[in-house]
Design an enzyme around this catalytic site. Structure first.
Site, mmCIF file in Angstrom:
data_model
loop_
_atom_site.group_PDB
_atom_site.id
_atom_site.type_symbol
_atom_site.label_atom_id
_atom_site.label_comp_id
_atom_site.label_asym_id
_atom_site.label_seq_id
_atom_site.Cartn_x
_atom_site.Cartn_y
_atom_site.Cartn_z
ATOM 1 N N HIS A 311 0.860 -1.182 0.000
ATOM 2 C CA HIS A 311 0.000 0.000 0.000
ATOM 3 C C HIS A 311 0.893 1.227 0.000
ATOM 4 O O HIS A 311 1.969 1.223 0.601
ATOM 5 C CB HIS A 311 -0.910 0.006 1.241
ATOM 6 C CG HIS A 311 -2.042 0.972 1.145
ATOM 7 N ND1 HIS A 311 -1.913 2.305 1.434
ATOM 8 C CD2 HIS A 311 -3.340 0.800 0.772
ATOM 9 C CE1 HIS A 311 -3.076 2.908 1.255
ATOM 10 N NE2 HIS A 311 -3.959 2.027 0.854
ATOM 11 N N ASP A 369 -7.928 -4.635 -0.225
ATOM 12 C CA ASP A 369 -8.440 -4.998 -1.541
ATOM 13 C C ASP A 369 -8.273 -6.483 -1.823
ATOM 14 O O ASP A 369 -9.015 -7.066 -2.609
ATOM 15 C CB ASP A 369 -7.716 -4.185 -2.626
ATOM 16 C CG ASP A 369 -7.862 -2.693 -2.412
ATOM 17 O OD1 ASP A 369 -9.005 -2.247 -2.247
ATOM 18 O OD2 ASP A 369 -6.842 -1.982 -2.389
#
Length: 434
Positions: A311, A369
């Site tokens: 991320h 995700d």
């Protein structure tokens, strides 16, 4: 919003024989901030910060992220506590108002949101103007932007009461608008909201009920989607939130600002990440093919990248992923698809990512995700609806951030500067002489 900036010292900048001093402000959590608002005035120079990764564009009391430690706080509360113990309406109230509601405040807020879930009857005509194969996010951008044409009584940003009404309207109507986009895309009749259902259950019914047969909401599935909404509500000054603030800084009405945020979220590098992660799992297909893709991921000359890992902000395990992983298992168990091949691929990829020296060294941990795509697919949503659900949840954060910006005494119209590297000044030459 009252500014709580606390000066903690000063820094000096030397340019040749000149020295300039700038104040330093201390944050509740996180790094100190060098106040360079007077930099251009004092020095005649700008800073150069593509992507604004080292620039604080505003003062905010809403969300805090510590990427190194894997921490996400809403108004000071850890995200895992809110996702596990609270619900959408309560967390929405928290983001908008700064404190958790008492029982009466929650009931009043819930009632206000419930009473605004219907949309103007003529709004349905907008859907009929789109092709049936239009992407639902294209529909969302258009319809949400059009709300200002229907609700003239809540577009004056200088009126606190109108701002409040507009905020409640958007939070309430977003599930209805999103469900209508879904129904339109699959050629089914719209299903209108029911006031006796909670926020998330109401949305699921509007998506999956049909005229011939009603939809009975499964609490496990509804709770999982509620968690997804909470986990996606806000994430500090990301691309879409910054877009909402930038649009709002010009004085644009709140409906236009949220539509701008939806457009920004649509980008695959932002809101489309969970769809990309699911597509990757489907491409891998089976556990026995994982070693091949791991080798490709490690090959810097191979364009393949593992989606759902790492991320931009989190350099540790994404705190939202822990909650999402548990919810994912609960959904698959409730639906009797525990042996889902995509889940098996996901679990093996997770194990490798947490143990393999390459991934550990680069801190490529699974993010939210990675699990949310599997969960949303299991709930029955097609991949082109994933970003729509993201927008539905993030609307709360966008509104909270927009409201905070409007009340900020230091707020100015957004106007980033640049370093110009084009042609120097030159005179126009008539076409016959070129």
């Amino acid at each position: 919003m009252k500014s709580d900036l606390t000066k903690s010292g000063a820094i000096s900048l030397t340019n040749g024989d000149q020295s300039f001093e700038f104040p330093v402000f201390k944050a509740t959590h996180g790094p100190d901030v060098f106040d360079i608002r007077s930099l251009y005035r004092q020095t005649g120079a700008f800073t150069f910060d593509p992507g604004f990764t080292s620039t604080a564009s505003c003062e905010s009391k809403i969300t805090y992220i510590d990427g190194d430690e894997g921490v996400l706080l809403y108004r000071g509360y850890p995200i895992d506590q809110l996702a596990e113990r609270s619900n959408f309406i309560e967390v929405a109230y928290l983001l908008l108002n700064g404190e958790l509601p008492d029982r009466q405040q929650r009931e009043n807020f819930d009632h206000s949101i419930t009473m605004h879930t219907m949309v103007h009857e003529q709004l349905k005509n907008f859907y009929n103007g789109f092709r049936r194969d239009a992407h639902p996010m294209a529909i969302m951008v258009g319809v949400v932007g059009a709300l200002s044409a229907f609700y003239h009584d809540s577009t004056d940003i200088n009126d606190p009461k109108q701002r409040l009404v507009a905020s409640h309207r958007m939070i309430a109507k977003m599930p209805t608008i999103a469900a209508m986009a879904y129904k339109y895309s699959i050629g089914q009749a719209f299903v209108f909201p029911r006031n006796d259902l909670d926020y998330t259950s109401n949305f699921m019914r509007m998506c999956f009920a049909v005229q011939a047969e009603d939809y009975e909401v499964n609490k496990t599935l509804s709770d999982a989607l509620d968690k997804i909404f909470i986990l996606h509500m806000d994430h500090e000054q990301n691309a879409s939130t910054s877009t909402v603030r930038l649009a709002g800084s010009s004085g644009a009405n709140p409906f236009a600002c949220i539509a701008a945020g939806i457009a920004s979220l649509w980008g695959p590098a932002h809101g489309g990440a969970n769809e990309a992660a699911l597509n990757m799992l489907e491409e891998i297909g089976t556990v026995d093919r994982i070693p091949e893709y791991i080798r490709r991921a490690k090959d810097k000359d191979d364009p393949f990248r593992l989606m759902g890992f790492g991320h931009r902000v989190y350099k540790n395990y994404d705190p939202r992923a822990k909650v999402m992983r548990k919810a994912c298992h609960e959904v698959l168990d409730a639906l009797g698809v525990r042996e889902d091949p995509l889940l098996q691929v996901a679990m093996e990829l997770e194990r490798i990512a947490l143990e393999d020296e390459y991934f550990v060294e680069k801190r490529l941990y699974p993010n939210i995700d990675f699990y949310s795509g599997i969960t949303l697919r299991a709930l029955g949503f097609p991949t082109d609806m994933f970003t729509v659900l993201f927008a539905l949840a993030r609307t709360v954060g966008w509104i909270a951030q927009w409201s905070e910006m409007i009340e900020d005494p230091n707020q100015k119209i957004g106007r980033p500067r640049q370093i110009y590297t084009g042609a120097p000044r030159r005179d126009y030459i008539d076409i016959g002489e070129r």
